[in-house]
Design a protein around this motif. Structure first.
Motif, PDB file in Angstrom:
ATOM      1  N   VAL A  27      80.849  69.499   3.031  1.00 46.73           N
ATOM      2  CA  VAL A  27      80.998  68.750   4.280  1.00 46.73           C
ATOM      3  C   VAL A  27      79.791  68.967   5.187  1.00 46.73           C
ATOM      4  O   VAL A  27      79.354  70.102   5.403  1.00 46.73           O
ATOM      5  CB  VAL A  27      82.277  69.192   5.030  1.00 46.73           C
ATOM      6  N   GLN A  28      79.266  67.867   5.706  1.00 47.65           N
ATOM      7  CA  GLN A  28      78.297  67.898   6.795  1.00 47.65           C
ATOM      8  C   GLN A  28      79.098  67.745   8.081  1.00 47.65           C
ATOM      9  O   GLN A  28      79.470  66.630   8.474  1.00 47.65           O
ATOM     10  CB  GLN A  28      77.305  66.732   6.657  1.00 47.65           C
ATOM     11  N   ALA A  29      79.392  68.848   8.736  1.00 43.00           N
ATOM     12  CA  ALA A  29      80.302  68.835   9.884  1.00 43.00           C
ATOM     13  C   ALA A  29      79.700  68.081  11.068  1.00 43.00           C
ATOM     14  O   ALA A  29      78.512  68.202  11.370  1.00 43.00           O
ATOM     15  CB  ALA A  29      80.640  70.256  10.295  1.00 43.00           C
ATOM     16  N   GLY A  30      80.559  67.292  11.719  1.00 47.02           N
ATOM     17  CA  GLY A  30      80.171  66.636  12.963  1.00 47.02           C
ATOM     18  C   GLY A  30      79.291  65.415  12.821  1.00 47.02           C
ATOM     19  O   GLY A  30      78.878  64.844  13.827  1.00 47.02           O
ATOM     20  N   LEU A  31      78.991  64.990  11.597  1.00 44.15           N
ATOM     21  CA  LEU A  31      78.150  63.818  11.402  1.00 44.15           C
ATOM     22  C   LEU A  31      78.984  62.572  11.129  1.00 44.15           C
ATOM     23  O   LEU A  31      80.074  62.661  10.560  1.00 44.15           O
ATOM     24  CB  LEU A  31      77.196  64.037  10.220  1.00 44.15           C
ATOM     25  N   ALA A  43      76.470  72.560   9.367  1.00 40.90           N
ATOM     26  CA  ALA A  43      76.656  72.048  10.725  1.00 40.90           C
ATOM     27  C   ALA A  43      75.312  72.212  11.403  1.00 40.90           C
ATOM     28  O   ALA A  43      75.029  73.249  11.996  1.00 40.90           O
ATOM     29  CB  ALA A  43      77.751  72.811  11.463  1.00 40.90           C
ATOM     30  N   ALA A  44      74.450  71.212  11.242  1.00 42.79           N
ATOM     31  CA  ALA A  44      73.078  71.350  11.704  1.00 42.79           C
ATOM     32  C   ALA A  44      72.638  70.086  12.407  1.00 42.79           C
ATOM     33  O   ALA A  44      72.506  69.041  11.779  1.00 42.79           O
ATOM     34  CB  ALA A  44      72.154  71.626  10.518  1.00 42.79           C
ATOM     35  N   GLY A  45      72.411  70.180  13.704  1.00 33.61           N
ATOM     36  CA  GLY A  45      71.842  69.065  14.436  1.00 33.61           C
ATOM     37  C   GLY A  45      70.381  68.895  14.062  1.00 33.61           C
ATOM     38  O   GLY A  45      69.713  69.851  13.650  1.00 33.61           O
ATOM     39  N   HIS A  46      69.844  67.700  14.257  1.00 32.38           N
ATOM     40  CA  HIS A  46      68.474  67.409  13.824  1.00 32.38           C
ATOM     41  C   HIS A  46      67.453  68.330  14.485  1.00 32.38           C
ATOM     42  O   HIS A  46      66.491  68.752  13.859  1.00 32.38           O
ATOM     43  CB  HIS A  46      68.129  65.948  14.121  1.00 32.38           C
ATOM     44  N   GLY A  47      67.643  68.657  15.746  1.00 31.64           N
ATOM     45  CA  GLY A  47      66.645  69.459  16.438  1.00 31.64           C
ATOM     46  C   GLY A  47      67.101  70.859  16.796  1.00 31.64           C
ATOM     47  O   GLY A  47      66.428  71.563  17.546  1.00 31.64           O
ATOM     48  N   ASP A  48      68.258  71.299  16.297  1.00 32.09           N
ATOM     49  CA  ASP A  48      68.786  72.610  16.657  1.00 32.09           C
ATOM     50  C   ASP A  48      67.990  73.735  16.013  1.00 32.09           C
ATOM     51  O   ASP A  48      67.636  73.680  14.838  1.00 32.09           O
ATOM     52  CB  ASP A  48      70.251  72.730  16.223  1.00 32.09           C
ATOM     53  N   ALA A  49      67.731  74.782  16.791  1.00 32.50           N
ATOM     54  CA  ALA A  49      67.036  75.950  16.248  1.00 32.50           C
ATOM     55  C   ALA A  49      67.998  76.858  15.487  1.00 32.50           C
ATOM     56  O   ALA A  49      67.581  77.629  14.625  1.00 32.50           O
ATOM     57  CB  ALA A  49      66.360  76.728  17.375  1.00 32.50           C
ATOM     58  N   ARG A  50      69.279  76.788  15.803  1.00 27.77           N
ATOM     59  CA  ARG A  50      70.281  77.593  15.099  1.00 27.77           C
ATOM     60  C   ARG A  50      71.216  76.647  14.350  1.00 27.77           C
ATOM     61  O   ARG A  50      71.758  75.704  14.930  1.00 27.77           O
ATOM     62  CB  ARG A  50      71.089  78.440  16.087  1.00 27.77           C
ATOM     63  N   THR A  51      71.359  76.867  13.063  1.00 25.87           N
ATOM     64  CA  THR A  51      72.213  76.028  12.241  1.00 25.87           C
ATOM     65  C   THR A  51      73.206  76.917  11.508  1.00 25.87           C
ATOM     66  O   THR A  51      73.012  78.123  11.393  1.00 25.87           O
ATOM     67  CB  THR A  51      71.391  75.237  11.216  1.00 25.87           C
ATOM     68  N   THR A  52      74.281  76.309  11.041  1.00 28.92           N
ATOM     69  CA  THR A  52      75.286  77.066  10.300  1.00 28.92           C
ATOM     70  C   THR A  52      75.511  76.375   8.969  1.00 28.92           C
ATOM     71  O   THR A  52      75.826  75.182   8.929  1.00 28.92           O
ATOM     72  CB  THR A  52      76.614  77.131  11.082  1.00 28.92           C
ATOM     73  N   GLY A  59      83.774  65.537   9.349  1.00 31.56           N
ATOM     74  CA  GLY A  59      82.409  65.041   9.313  1.00 31.56           C
ATOM     75  C   GLY A  59      82.214  64.191   8.075  1.00 31.56           C
ATOM     76  O   GLY A  59      83.110  63.433   7.705  1.00 31.56           O
ATOM     77  N   LEU A  60      81.070  64.338   7.437  1.00 30.40           N
ATOM     78  CA  LEU A  60      80.793  63.596   6.216  1.00 30.40           C
ATOM     79  C   LEU A  60      81.030  64.483   4.997  1.00 30.40           C
ATOM     80  O   LEU A  60      80.456  65.563   4.889  1.00 30.40           O
ATOM     81  CB  LEU A  60      79.343  63.097   6.206  1.00 30.40           C
TER      82      LEU A  60
END
Length: 306
Positions: A84-88, A195-204, A109-110
Motif C-alpha cells: 500500500v502507498q498510504a494516503g495517495l 507513506a512518503a510525500g513527494h517533498g518530505d524529508a522524513r518518510t515511512t 491509499g493505493l
C-alpha cells in the motif's frame, strides 16, 4: 563503446547495448555491490523523478521487464509483492498510473502488486547477463569523461555516473539526497508499505526482502554523510512500528545509508563531441533509478544507434 558507471543504470544500459550486438566495456570505480544501487530499498515506483511524462514511460517499460524477471526470483532478485502507498489517490499521479495493472484505490491509499527487488542479487545477475553477452567489466576510476571519449577504438561513450556526474561533467545541478535505512529481522511481514510525500524529508516505509525487513527512511537534500545516525535509526523504527507494532521488537541486523543522485530533471541526451564520436548522458534519476532503468536504457540505445 564504453559505459561509465556500474550501478543499476550503468549495468542495465550496458546489458541492452551488448545484447544488441555492440562491443561494450563498463568502467566502474567500484563493484556493483558497493554502489548506491546496492543499498536501495528497491520498490518499483516513480519517486522523486522528473520530467514526469518521460519518467512515466521509462517506468512502464521497466515494469514490463521486471514482471517477466519476477518469474525467476531466485535468479534475478525480482519478486512481485503486494502493498500500500498510504494516503495517495490516483488523481494525484500522472497518466502512467492508469497503465499499472491492479493499481487501485482503497481506504488506506493505493494498493498494488509491484516489483520489489533484492538489489545485491539483481546487480549480480545484471553483471553476469552483461558478461554473457560479451561485455567486459573494468574497475577503474575516471577523473574526466575525456578519458573515455578519447580512448582508442571507441565510437561512443555513455555517462551513467550518477552523483559522480556532478564533478565529471561537471554538472552542479546533480545533488545528493541522503537516505538512511534500518534492516531488522522480519517478524513475519509479507507486504510492503510506504507513506512518503513527494517533498518530505522524513518518510515511512518497510519492504520485506530475503535478508530482512528494510525500514526507512529519510530524504535529506544536500547531505553527504554516509555514516548512519543512531537517533535517526531509532526514529525510523518508531515510525514503522506505528504502522506494524511487531517491528518494535525486531532485532536490528544492520544500517544502510545511500546518496540518491538527484537532479531537477533526468539528463538523457546526446552531446556532440569531436572526432565524430558520440557521448550520451544518462544520469540524475534520484530515488527512481531502479524504476526507470530499462526504459532509459532503451532510449540510450536509440541515441547511440544501437
Amino acid at each position: 563503446m564504453i559505459v561509465v558507471g556500474g550501478g543499476v543504470i550503468g549495468l542495465t544500459t550496458a546489458v541492452v547495448l551488448a545484447e544488441r550486438g555492440r562491443r561494450v566495456r563498463v568502467w566502474t570505480r567500484e563493484p556493483a555491490e558497493q554502489t548506491t544501487s546496492a543499498v536501495a530499498g528497491a520498490l518499483w515506483w516513480p519517486y522523486r523523478i522528473e520530467p514526469e511524462a518521460s519518467a512515466g514511460e521509462w517506468a512502464l517499460t521497466s515494469l514490463s521487464v521486471y514482471q517477466e524477471l519476477a518469474e525467476r526470483p531466485g535468479e534475478t532478485g525480482v519478486r512481485m509483492v503486494e502493498g500500500v502507498q498510504a494516503g495517495l489517490r490516483l488523481d494525484e499521479l500522472g497518466p502512467w498510473a492508469g497503465r499499472v495493472p491492479e493499481l487501485r484505490e482503497t481506504g488506506e491509499g493505493l494498493r498494488a502488486l509491484l516489483p520489489l527487488i533484492d538489489m545485491p542479487v539483481h546487480l549480480g545477475w545484471l553483471r553476469e547477463r552483461f558478461l554473457a553477452a560479451g561485455g567486459v567489466m573494468e574497475e577503474r576510476s575516471v577523473s574526466d569523461l575525456a578519458e573515455a571519449v578519447e580512448s582508442d577504438a571507441v565510437d561512443a561513450v555513455v555517462n551513467c555516473t550518477g552523483l559522480g556526474a556532478r564533478d565529471l561533467v561537471p554538472d552542479p545541478a546533480v545533488r545528493p539526497v541522503r537516505g538512511q535505512l534500518v534492516v531488522v529481522e522480519n517478524p513475519g511481514i509479507t507486504t510492503w508499505f510506504t507513506a512518503a510525500g513527494h517533498g518530505d524529508a522524513r518518510t515511512t516505509y518497510f519492504f520485506p526482502q530475503p535478508g530482512g525487513l528494510i525500514c526507512g527512511g529519510t530524504a535529506d537534500e544536500d547531505e553527504w554523510s554516509l555514516v548512519p545516525d543512531p537517533a535517526v535509526a531509532e526514529e525510523i523504527l518508531r515510525r514503522c512500528a506505528e504502522v506494524r507494532p511487531e517491528i518494535a521488537g525486531a532485532r536490528v541486523l544492520g544500517h544502510r545509508v545511500g546518496l540518491r543522485p538527484t537532479r531537477h530533471a533526468v539528463r538523457l541526451e546526446r552531446e556532440p563531441v569531436s572526432g565524430g564520436r558520440v557521448l550520451v548522458h544518462n544520469y540524475g534519476h534520484g530515488g527512481a533509478g531502479i524504476t526507470v532503468a530499462w526504459g532509459c536504457a532503451e532510449d540510450v540505445a536509440q541515441l547511440v544507434g544501437g
